[in-house]
Design a protein around this motif. Structure first.
Motif, short mmCIF file in Angstrom:
data_model
loop_
_atom_site.label_atom_id
_atom_site.label_comp_id
_atom_site.label_asym_id
_atom_site.label_seq_id
_atom_site.Cartn_x
_atom_site.Cartn_y
_atom_site.Cartn_z
N ILE A 100 -52.08 -37.69 24.37
CA ILE A 100 -50.82 -37.36 25.04
C ILE A 100 -49.68 -38.16 24.44
O ILE A 100 -49.76 -39.38 24.30
N LEU A 101 -48.63 -37.47 24.05
CA LEU A 101 -47.42 -38.13 23.58
C LEU A 101 -46.57 -38.41 24.83
O LEU A 101 -45.85 -37.56 25.32
N PHE A 102 -46.71 -39.63 25.35
CA PHE A 102 -46.13 -39.94 26.65
C PHE A 102 -44.61 -39.91 26.66
O PHE A 102 -44.00 -39.80 27.71
N SER A 103 -44.01 -40.00 25.49
CA SER A 103 -42.55 -39.92 25.43
C SER A 103 -42.06 -38.47 25.45
O SER A 103 -40.87 -38.23 25.51
N ASN A 104 -43.00 -37.51 25.41
CA ASN A 104 -42.62 -36.11 25.32
C ASN A 104 -43.31 -35.26 26.38
O ASN A 104 -43.58 -34.08 26.16
N ILE A 105 -43.60 -35.85 27.53
CA ILE A 105 -44.23 -35.11 28.62
C ILE A 105 -43.21 -34.15 29.24
O ILE A 105 -42.09 -34.56 29.56
N PRO A 106 -43.55 -32.86 29.40
CA PRO A 106 -42.61 -31.92 30.02
C PRO A 106 -42.16 -32.41 31.40
O PRO A 106 -42.97 -32.93 32.17
N LYS A 107 -40.90 -32.25 31.68
CA LYS A 107 -40.35 -32.72 32.94
C LYS A 107 -41.06 -32.08 34.12
O LYS A 107 -41.30 -30.88 34.16
N GLY A 108 -41.45 -32.91 35.08
CA GLY A 108 -42.12 -32.43 36.28
C GLY A 108 -43.63 -32.34 36.15
O GLY A 108 -44.32 -32.05 37.13
N GLN A 109 -44.17 -32.60 34.93
CA GLN A 109 -45.61 -32.50 34.74
C GLN A 109 -46.27 -33.86 34.55
O GLN A 109 -47.45 -33.95 34.20
N GLU A 110 -45.53 -34.93 34.79
CA GLU A 110 -46.09 -36.27 34.68
C GLU A 110 -47.20 -36.45 35.72
O GLU A 110 -47.08 -36.04 36.86
N ASN A 111 -48.28 -37.09 35.29
CA ASN A 111 -49.39 -37.43 36.19
C ASN A 111 -49.90 -36.22 36.97
O ASN A 111 -50.08 -36.27 38.20
N THR A 112 -50.14 -35.14 36.25
CA THR A 112 -50.71 -33.94 36.87
C THR A 112 -51.87 -33.42 36.04
O THR A 112 -51.92 -33.59 34.82
N ILE A 113 -52.81 -32.77 36.73
CA ILE A 113 -53.88 -32.02 36.07
C ILE A 113 -53.75 -30.57 36.54
O ILE A 113 -53.86 -30.28 37.73
N ARG A 114 -53.45 -29.68 35.61
CA ARG A 114 -53.29 -28.26 35.95
C ARG A 114 -54.47 -27.48 35.40
O ARG A 114 -54.78 -27.58 34.20
#
Length: 411
Positions: A100-114
């Protein structure tokens, strides 16, 4: 009577078919429900197969829940994961957390498992953290308070704090998107000791900042074992940012296979010094590193700064050729950098050149030379600029060297 029996038989058959159809419909309905995640557990056998509180990149885990059989995709903080369809059950399956590129996580999807299946999807809120930070080096261990220092390593993002010796936190922390470095302003109250980096993934300690004592062989000031070779100066005009005296090594173009390290200003020769305490000679060679500060005035495009003990055979030699080994780090002419060379890099000669063979088996083998006494941990040390290749060097060599020291790594 026969007609009545036939009529009743037909009704029974119809009723049975209706019951069977209803059962089939119910089963189909059960299978077509959207997925549900109930918990995340470790893949390891008991007692480690417990419910997890967070996951990180590369980790194999088990997702448990309901209606998972038709899973087609899993995303951790917006990044797609890989899994083996053969290991998918209706109530659990094994999946590997993606890089995971933590600096480029889509907004609103932090700390989620979909999780996506044939019949729907679900999102499960769960901490997805990077591994603990790794600080492998810093730009300059002697960067003055109030100035910016760069930390190099891995997973240097999602930083909570960078604490300097003395207890104060650095400010203006900026991480590189891939987490390989970060910059921070050193607090004015910083003293001498370890830098502690805390991120969402854990804690790491770098040893050390502004340590003027540990393992110091020569700082050309109050610890001065210099013998001959380079020019000793304290000129700020030549190398801005210098702290006290330092050694200046410089020369113009040199020819192919030029080993004349003894020419003016092409070497730093120290008298016999205590590389490691005598009581530590049984330590592994990998336990120690050579450090020094360097400032590079001219573009460096060839030749090597070699470090060896003081003996004629050059049995063990370490190569420092940043112009090819550290292409990503661009030297600035007004900046000092800390160089770290593991003692395991002091190697024998091969057909590929000096210092390209095998490492010394023991510290005593490395340190002992014709001018030292066995089993004392003492020996002379030489820095020299040579060209051991068939290509002439057409660039100038002009560097400042300071704070030569050998430091034991902390576990």
């Amino acid at each position: 009577m026969k007609k009545l029996i036939k009529s009743r038989s037909g009704i029974i058959i119809i009723l049975l078919m209706m019951v069977l159809a209803m059962q089939t419909a119910c089963k189909k309905s059960d299978n077509e429900k959207p997925p549900v995640i109930t918990r995340i557990r470790a893949i390891s056998a008991a007692p480690n197969d417990s419910t997890l509180t967070k996951v990180g990149s590369g980790q194999n885990i088990v997702i448990q829940g309901e209606n998972l059989k038709t899973v087609s995709a899993v995303y951790f903080s917006g990044f797609a994961a890989s899994f083996n369809a053969a290991l998918v059950g209706d109530d659990n399956f094994v999946v590997t957390v993606p890089s995971i590129l933590f600096s480029n996580i889509p907004k609103g999807q932090e700390n989620t498992i979909r999780l996506v299946t044939k019949y729907g999807e679900t999102t499960f809120t769960f901490p997805v953290s990077p591994p603990p930070p790794v600080v492998s080096s810093v730009s300059n261990e002697y960067t003055p308070q109030g100035q910016t220092i760069t930390l190099y390593g891995q997973y240097l993002y999602l930083i909570k704090s960078i604490t300097f010796p003395g207890g104060a936190d650095g400010t203006n922390v900026v991480s590189k998107p891939d987490g390989t470095s970060c910059t921070v302003t050193i607090p004015l109250s910083a003293t001498s000791g370890d830098i502690v980096v805390k991120t969402q993934g854990g804690t790491s300690t770098y040893s050390s900042y502004n340590d003027q004592v540990t393992g110091m062989l020569c700082n050309f000031d109050n610890v001065n074992n210099y013998s001959y070779g380079a020019s000793i100066t304290n000129s700020q005009a030549l190398f801005p940012g210098a702290q006290g005296n330092y050694a200046r090594m410089f020369t113009g173009n040199i020819s192919a296979f030029n080993y004349a390290w003894y020419d003016a200003n092409r070497s730093i020769n120290l008298n016999q010094v205590q590389w490691v305490p005598q009581a530590n000679l049984a330590d592994p060679v990998s336990s120690y590193v050579l450090k020094f500060e360097i400032s590079v005035k001219e573009p460096w495009g060839g030749g090597g700064l070699m470090v060896r003990r003081n003996e004629g055979s050059w049995l063990y030699l370490a190569r420092y050729e940043p112009w090819k080994a550290e292409a990503t780090r661009i030297f600035k002419s007004d900046t000092w950098y800390t160089v770290t060379i593991p003692l395991t890099q002091f190697k024998t000669k091969t057909g590929n050149g000096e210092g390209t063979g095998t490492s010394a088996p023991t510290l005593n083998d490395l340190i002992t030379s014709s001018s030292s006494v066995t089993n004392t941990g003492k020996g002379a040390i030489v820095f020299m600029y040579i060209n051991d290749t068939a290509t002439p060097v057409t660039t100038k060599f002009d560097v400042g060297i300071d704070n030569i020291r050998i430091v034991k790594l902390k576990k």
